[in-house]
Design a protein around this motif. Structure first.
Motif, PDB file in Angstrom:
ATOM      1  N   MET A   1      -8.464   4.688  22.540  1.00 42.67           N
ATOM      2  CA  MET A   1      -9.665   4.579  22.821  1.00 42.67           C
ATOM      3  C   MET A   1      -9.226   4.177  25.139  1.00 42.67           C
ATOM      4  O   MET A   1     -10.044   4.266  25.877  1.00 42.67           O
ATOM      5  N   ALA A   2      -8.474   3.258  24.402  1.00 40.03           N
ATOM      6  CA  ALA A   2      -8.339   2.068  25.355  1.00 40.03           C
ATOM      7  C   ALA A   2      -7.879   2.569  26.834  1.00 40.03           C
ATOM      8  O   ALA A   2      -8.449   2.540  28.009  1.00 40.03           O
ATOM      9  N   ASP A   3      -6.884   3.517  26.690  1.00 39.89           N
ATOM     10  CA  ASP A   3      -6.523   4.108  27.779  1.00 39.89           C
ATOM     11  C   ASP A   3      -7.839   5.143  28.430  1.00 39.89           C
ATOM     12  O   ASP A   3      -7.005   5.150  29.487  1.00 39.89           O
ATOM     13  N   LYS A   4      -8.404   6.103  27.779  1.00 37.28           N
ATOM     14  CA  LYS A   4      -9.391   6.811  28.488  1.00 37.28           C
ATOM     15  C   LYS A   4     -10.694   6.374  29.275  1.00 37.28           C
ATOM     16  O   LYS A   4     -11.077   7.490  29.928  1.00 37.28           O
ATOM     17  N   VAL A   5     -11.046   4.791  28.987  1.00 33.10           N
ATOM     18  CA  VAL A   5     -11.724   4.136  29.259  1.00 33.10           C
ATOM     19  C   VAL A   5     -11.581   2.974  30.480  1.00 33.10           C
ATOM     20  O   VAL A   5     -10.940   3.028  30.537  1.00 33.10           O
ATOM     21  N   ASN A   6     -12.839   3.834  32.203  1.00 36.30           N
ATOM     22  CA  ASN A   6     -11.963   2.555  32.977  1.00 36.30           C
ATOM     23  C   ASN A   6     -13.268   1.506  32.585  1.00 36.30           C
ATOM     24  O   ASN A   6     -14.305   1.228  32.811  1.00 36.30           O
ATOM     25  N   LEU A   7     -12.499   0.281  32.143  1.00 35.89           N
ATOM     26  CA  LEU A   7     -13.394  -0.490  31.543  1.00 35.89           C
ATOM     27  C   LEU A   7     -14.026  -1.345  33.113  1.00 35.89           C
ATOM     28  O   LEU A   7     -15.095  -1.983  32.296  1.00 35.89           O
ATOM     29  N   LYS A   8     -13.352  -1.369  33.727  1.00 38.70           N
ATOM     30  CA  LYS A   8     -14.059  -2.126  34.832  1.00 38.70           C
ATOM     31  C   LYS A   8     -15.230  -1.640  34.884  1.00 38.70           C
ATOM     32  O   LYS A   8     -16.650  -2.581  35.528  1.00 38.70           O
ATOM     33  N   ALA A   9     -16.097  -0.357  35.560  1.00 40.19           N
ATOM     34  CA  ALA A   9     -16.802   0.778  35.456  1.00 40.19           C
ATOM     35  C   ALA A   9     -17.969   0.079  34.251  1.00 40.19           C
ATOM     36  O   ALA A   9     -19.492   0.020  34.490  1.00 40.19           O
ATOM     37  N   GLU A  10     -17.022   0.780  32.756  1.00 37.27           N
ATOM     38  CA  GLU A  10     -18.110  -0.096  31.713  1.00 37.27           C
ATOM     39  C   GLU A  10     -18.476  -1.407  32.191  1.00 37.27           C
ATOM     40  O   GLU A  10     -19.878  -1.939  32.134  1.00 37.27           O
ATOM     41  N   LEU A  11     -18.030  -2.336  32.746  1.00 41.92           N
ATOM     42  CA  LEU A  11     -18.320  -3.742  32.660  1.00 41.92           C
ATOM     43  C   LEU A  11     -19.227  -3.878  33.638  1.00 41.92           C
ATOM     44  O   LEU A  11     -20.215  -4.237  33.429  1.00 41.92           O
ATOM     45  N   LYS A  12     -18.942  -3.260  34.720  1.00 44.04           N
ATOM     46  CA  LYS A  12     -20.334  -2.808  35.431  1.00 44.04           C
ATOM     47  C   LYS A  12     -21.590  -2.775  35.540  1.00 44.04           C
ATOM     48  O   LYS A  12     -22.658  -2.773  35.630  1.00 44.04           O
ATOM     49  N   GLU A  13     -21.593  -1.156  34.774  1.00 43.91           N
ATOM     50  CA  GLU A  13     -22.453  -0.465  34.041  1.00 43.91           C
ATOM     51  C   GLU A  13     -23.093  -1.476  33.183  1.00 43.91           C
ATOM     52  O   GLU A  13     -24.086  -1.340  33.102  1.00 43.91           O
ATOM     53  N   TYR A  14     -22.478  -2.085  32.375  1.00 43.20           N
ATOM     54  CA  TYR A  14     -23.572  -2.130  31.141  1.00 43.20           C
ATOM     55  C   TYR A  14     -23.827  -3.982  31.641  1.00 43.20           C
ATOM     56  O   TYR A  14     -24.727  -4.329  30.859  1.00 43.20           O
ATOM     57  N   PHE A  15     -22.937  -4.952  32.028  1.00 40.94           N
ATOM     58  CA  PHE A  15     -22.660  -6.224  32.131  1.00 40.94           C
ATOM     59  C   PHE A  15     -23.391  -6.919  33.657  1.00 40.94           C
ATOM     60  O   PHE A  15     -23.697  -8.020  33.815  1.00 40.94           O
ATOM     61  N   GLY A  16     -23.040  -6.052  34.016  1.00 43.14           N
ATOM     62  CA  GLY A  16     -23.165  -6.634  36.141  1.00 43.14           C
ATOM     63  C   GLY A  16     -21.981  -6.452  36.540  1.00 43.14           C
ATOM     64  O   GLY A  16     -22.409  -7.528  37.864  1.00 43.14           O
ATOM     65  N   PHE A  17     -21.261  -7.860  35.954  1.00 44.35           N
ATOM     66  CA  PHE A  17     -20.213  -8.260  36.324  1.00 44.35           C
ATOM     67  C   PHE A  17     -19.000  -6.627  37.124  1.00 44.35           C
ATOM     68  O   PHE A  17     -18.518  -6.154  36.943  1.00 44.35           O
ATOM     69  N   ASP A  18     -18.083  -7.653  37.840  1.00 38.17           N
ATOM     70  CA  ASP A  18     -17.082  -6.782  38.993  1.00 38.17           C
ATOM     71  C   ASP A  18     -15.812  -6.747  38.405  1.00 38.17           C
ATOM     72  O   ASP A  18     -14.995  -5.957  38.726  1.00 38.17           O
ATOM     73  N   LYS A  19     -15.563  -7.696  37.852  1.00 41.81           N
ATOM     74  CA  LYS A  19     -14.543  -8.316  36.573  1.00 41.81           C
ATOM     75  C   LYS A  19     -13.751  -9.035  36.109  1.00 41.81           C
ATOM     76  O   LYS A  19     -14.905  -9.738  35.799  1.00 41.81           O
ATOM     77  N   PHE A  20     -12.717  -8.704  35.406  1.00 42.61           N
ATOM     78  CA  PHE A  20     -13.175  -9.219  34.287  1.00 42.61           C
ATOM     79  C   PHE A  20     -12.192 -10.864  34.363  1.00 42.61           C
ATOM     80  O   PHE A  20     -11.489 -11.561  35.824  1.00 42.61           O
ATOM     81  N   LYS A  21     -12.741 -11.884  33.424  1.00 46.18           N
ATOM     82  CA  LYS A  21     -11.957 -13.221  32.815  1.00 46.18           C
ATOM     83  C   LYS A  21     -10.799 -13.522  32.947  1.00 46.18           C
ATOM     84  O   LYS A  21     -10.495 -13.010  31.125  1.00 46.18           O
ATOM     85  N   GLY A  22      -9.967 -13.417  33.358  1.00 48.44           N
ATOM     86  CA  GLY A  22      -8.727 -14.224  32.261  1.00 48.44           C
ATOM     87  C   GLY A  22      -7.950 -13.027  31.096  1.00 48.44           C
ATOM     88  O   GLY A  22      -7.993 -11.924  31.925  1.00 48.44           O
ATOM     89  N   ASN A  23      -8.191 -13.663  30.097  1.00 42.02           N
ATOM     90  CA  ASN A  23      -7.600 -12.448  29.319  1.00 42.02           C
ATOM     91  C   ASN A  23      -8.881 -11.232  29.239  1.00 42.02           C
ATOM     92  O   ASN A  23      -8.276 -10.660  27.971  1.00 42.02           O
ATOM     93  N   GLN A  24      -9.585 -11.621  29.192  1.00 38.92           N
ATOM     94  CA  GLN A  24     -10.365 -10.577  28.421  1.00 38.92           C
ATOM     95  C   GLN A  24     -10.634  -8.844  28.221  1.00 38.92           C
ATOM     96  O   GLN A  24     -10.114  -8.385  27.462  1.00 38.92           O
ATOM     97  N   GLU A  25      -9.991  -8.684  29.697  1.00 38.92           N
ATOM     98  CA  GLU A  25      -9.627  -7.054  29.229  1.00 38.92           C
ATOM     99  C   GLU A  25      -8.264  -6.431  28.930  1.00 38.92           C
ATOM    100  O   GLU A  25      -8.548  -5.808  27.709  1.00 38.92           O
ATOM    101  N   ALA A  26      -7.452  -7.379  28.433  1.00 39.22           N
ATOM    102  CA  ALA A  26      -6.440  -7.391  27.281  1.00 39.22           C
ATOM    103  C   ALA A  26      -6.732  -7.357  26.439  1.00 39.22           C
ATOM    104  O   ALA A  26      -6.349  -6.524  25.316  1.00 39.22           O
ATOM    105  N   ILE A  27      -7.855  -7.965  26.002  1.00 40.98           N
ATOM    106  CA  ILE A  27      -8.282  -8.662  23.948  1.00 40.98           C
ATOM    107  C   ILE A  27      -8.834  -7.378  24.196  1.00 40.98           C
ATOM    108  O   ILE A  27      -8.765  -6.405  23.308  1.00 40.98           O
ATOM    109  N   ILE A  28      -9.824  -6.425  24.966  1.00 43.46           N
ATOM    110  CA  ILE A  28     -10.708  -5.671  25.275  1.00 43.46           C
ATOM    111  C   ILE A  28      -9.709  -4.620  24.914  1.00 43.46           C
ATOM    112  O   ILE A  28     -10.246  -3.749  23.878  1.00 43.46           O
ATOM    113  N   LYS A  29      -8.883  -4.619  25.194  1.00 39.44           N
ATOM    114  CA  LYS A  29      -7.779  -3.579  25.051  1.00 39.44           C
ATOM    115  C   LYS A  29      -7.259  -3.116  24.204  1.00 39.44           C
ATOM    116  O   LYS A  29      -6.940  -1.759  23.299  1.00 39.44           O
ATOM    117  N   ASN A  30      -6.682  -4.395  23.779  1.00 38.92           N
ATOM    118  CA  ASN A  30      -6.306  -4.027  21.797  1.00 38.92           C
ATOM    119  C   ASN A  30      -6.975  -4.228  20.724  1.00 38.92           C
ATOM    120  O   ASN A  30      -6.846  -3.710  20.083  1.00 38.92           O
TER     121      ASN A  30
END
Length: 727
Positions: free
Chosen positions: A1-30
């Motif tokens: 599922m991680a490959d099909k989702v634009n995580l940055k867009a979802e982050l912006k939509e749900y939490f209002g942040f433009d980018k992830f901090k540190g390892n957050q994106e890699a952790i979420i994909k895993n």
């Protein structure tokens, strides 16, 4: 599922942040890929988002095991603020009534709830287990996972049952998250949760914006705390104490001194505790005084200082608690008041616990003492403890780096230490190795016949403190290892053996002797804060001139501590002068005018901005004790009887009486002196203070007067002398 989702867009939509901090994106994909995950991320690194975003994106409900009701409420409120649906997040714990639990279950069954927080105790309840079996679970998250480990700072047996319960409810990916874990604790967590093969994401433990300082804890610690807060006005701060009683006492003292403070501990009723937490989060309160129950996961980014009134039981606890400062990357001052006596008290509390638990507790306390007493960079010491190397020589943001001590060459000393560790077969801890080096014939050394070794006593030329410094810094430099599985036995690693064969330069700084520092501060009257040296010198000259004119010793006019406080706080009126420790109304009127004029002139000439009134006002029970003592002395009650009636030691009573007379109140204890002391004997002491001494120091008086005079007698006559001549 991680490959099909634009995580940055979802982050912006749900939490209002433009980018992830540190390892957050890699952790979420895993996690989205269905893999077990272990996250080691410092406080303020953004752990919560690592399970909050995946819970929204995956089908079903994520179960978050969380240790504190306050934490759950805070997290659920935050989650709901990001969504239009109130039921998107819920918690189940002992604070909910039956109808509230039914509402939670209804939202879960309908599919509204994406995130359910449960306490470990609630997770293990049979009816909850049966219910959770009936809903689709996307994944499990175990927050504050260090609670699993007996080597962590907040061991909770209920956490040990999480894996079997999860297996009963239904398997799903698991993510464990913690802000503090040594390699030993990390392994313990993974093993217990059955995620030994989990992908590990480890962020750096370095928080460059935090300033670390360890100060000697003296009897004037309340004054130091108040001064610190007054010098950081309108800033949010947390003060940690080890006992609920101390939390209540300190809160009252801060409030009496005009500081907007509230308490927080597990013994309070839930409504008051939650109200105090909310007031702190909403900035209606500046300072929270708390036990470690406060702060786990509390998302307040602008905490500007964390003070430890008592040193914590472990460095894991210390790191987690200091980590609540400066989470927004801004200023974060972490100041700890340290006394080895506090750690000795903690060790006493362990008595009666299982031996293995006592050994673990003692090892954690030793590591804490090593950190506090070390003169090395605080950052380097702390990061080494968590298995991370910090290569920078001077972090420029801790007390030891800002005031570096002189380095000494310790190449030969390290060789001796390594030889001794090898000679005792690498089976013993630091204190034992030092006993062998110093030639201490302890029962343990004699039992192992290590007094027969060639190395026995080879380190007699150095102090125990120096050997502690050598071993601690050899551990940090990578020449020695500490085996935590064996409660801290020392091992020589290949780098250490190579050093022994071909030694290189090994420079160290000697540890701080906090007992000496405490004595120095207290003998100078407890002024451990910033004194204006030029003003202090002028005040001493004025006191000397006045003493000569009045034909009394200088300390009769004002004590050193009072002069130091004047040179810190700059009182310019007689009213302000009475706010100085050791200066009562009588003393201010009698001697104060010239001192105030001198201070005022100095402030004008040097354009000094004076701090606001810093009188430490005591709370009622302390003032009540002093009033009771004065009234009893007026009625001529024997001092030993007063001590018994007030429930204090005679020594403590003398301290209280000394404080009363040094502040300028006249007390007549002649009736008691006549009863217990020969008149000539008394006048010998009195005349010493009047004619021979330049100081009121009791140790010096005992040395001068000789063995015929006891410390108690000298203190009693000194009270009479100060009362008659100074007040």
């Amino acid at each position: 599922m991680a490959d099909k989702v634009n995580l940055k867009a979802e982050l912006k939509e749900y939490f209002g942040f433009d980018k992830f901090k540190g390892n957050q994106e890699a952790i979420i994909k895993n996690l989205l890929a269905g893999n077990d995950t272990f996250v080691l991320m410092p406080t303020g690194g953004g752990k919560s988002l690592c399970y909050q975003l995946p819970s929204i994106l995956l089908e079903g409900t994520a179960i978050v095991v969380s240790p504190l009701i306050a934490l759950m409420k805070n997290q659920v409120d935050a989650m709901r603020s990001f969504s239009e649906i109130d039921g998107v997040a819920h918690y189940i714990n002992s604070s909910l009534n039956k109808s509230e639990i039914e509402q939670v279950k209804e939202d879960l069954v309908s599919g509204k709830t994406k995130l359910l927080y449960v306490a470990p105790e609630s997770l293990t309840k049979e009816d909850n287990v049966d219910f959770l079996k009936s809903i689709k679970i996307s994944f499990y998250a175990v927050d504050e996972a260090h609670c699993i480990s007996e080597w962590g700072h907040d061991f909770r047996p209920e956490y040990r049952r999480i894996r079997p319960i999860i297996d009963e409810i239904g398997k799903a990916p698991l993510i464990a998250l913690t802000a503090t874990a040594t390699p030993k604790v990390q392994h313990d967590i993974q093993k217990n949760l059955g995620i030994v093969d989990a992908k590990v994401f480890k962020s750096s433990f370095n928080r460059p914006n935090l300033y670390y300082e360890v100060k000697a804890k003296t009897k004037d610690v309340d004054k130091d705390v108040i001064l610190f807060i007054k010098n950081n006005p309108n800033k949010s701060g947390i003060i940690y104490c080890l006992s609920r009683k101390k939390v209540e006492e300190l809160t009252k003292i801060l409030q009496a001194n005009g500081i907007n403070a509230r308490s927080y501990h597990a013994g309070m009723d839930a409504a008051t505790r939650n109200q105090n937490q909310d007031d702190f989060l909403m900035e209606r309160v500046d300072v929270i005084v708390a036990t470690i129950a406060f702060g786990m996961g509390i998302d307040k980014p602008d905490v500007r200082f964390v003070l430890h009134y008592d040193m914590p039981k472990s460095l894991e606890g210390y790191y987690q608690e200091t980590g609540r400062a400066g989470r927004d990357g801004g200023e974060g001052k972490c100041v700890t008041f340290y006394s080895n006596k506090d750690l000795q008290k903690l060790e006493k509390f362990m008595q009666g616990k299982p031996v293995a638990e006592q050994e673990i507790g003692k090892q954690l306390l030793l590591d804490t003492a090593a950190y506090a007493e070390s003169s090395l960079c605080r950052r380097k010491s702390l990061l080494h403890y968590f298995g991370e190397d910090y290569e920078v020589e001077n972090c420029e943001h801790c007390d030891n780096c800002l005031n570096p001590k002189k380095q000494v060459e310790a190449q030969d000393l390290l060789c001796s230490a390594i030889e001794t560790i090898i000679a005792v077969k690498e089976n013993f801890k630091t204190d034992y190795v030092i006993d062998v080096l110093l030639g201490n014939e302890t029962s343990e050394v004699l039992a192992h016949r290590h007094d027969d070794l060639e190395v026995f006593g080879t380190g007699k030329g150095e102090s125990e403190k120096m050997w502690n410094s050598v071993i601690r810094q050899a551990l940090i430099s990578g020449y020695l290892d500490k085996d935590v599985e064996e409660y801290g036995t020392l091992k020589v690693n290949p780098k250490g053996r190579k050093f022994l064969n071909t030694p290189v330069s090994f420079k160290i700084v000697e540890d701080v002797d906090f007992e000496e520092v405490e004595e120095e501060i207290e003998s100078s009257g407890g002024a451990s804060f910033a004194v204006d040296p030029a003003l202090y010198s002028m005040l001493k000259s004025l006191r000397k001139k006045m003493a000569k004119k009045l034909e009394v010793p200088p300390y009769v006019i004002f004590q050193e501590a009072s002069l130091e406080a004047m040179a810190t706080i700059y009182p310019v009126t007689l009213d302000e002068l009475q706010n100085i420790p050791g200066v009562g109304a009588g003393k201010a009127k009698r001697y104060g005018k010239e001192f105030c004029e001198l201070i005022k002139t100095h402030c004008i000439e040097n354009e000094i901005e004076r701090p606001e009134d810093l009188r430490v006002r005591t709370v009622a029970n302390k003032s009540k004790l002093k009033v009771g003592i004065i009234q009893s002395i007026d009625r001529k009650v024997a001092l030993d009887d007063i001590a018994v009636s007030k429930g204090i030691d005679f020594d403590d009573l003398l301290e209280e009486i000394e404080a009363i007379v040094y502040s300028g109140t006249k007390l007549n204890i002649d009736y008691f002196l006549e009863e217990i002391m020969d008149e000539d004997h008394m006048w010998d002491i009195y005349d010493y203070f009047k004619e021979d001494s330049t100081t009121d120091n009791v140790e010096e008086a005992m040395e001068e007067l000789g063995d015929d005079f006891t410390e108690e007698e000298i203190r009693l006559v000194r009270i009479k002398f100060i009362s008659e001549l100074a007040n």
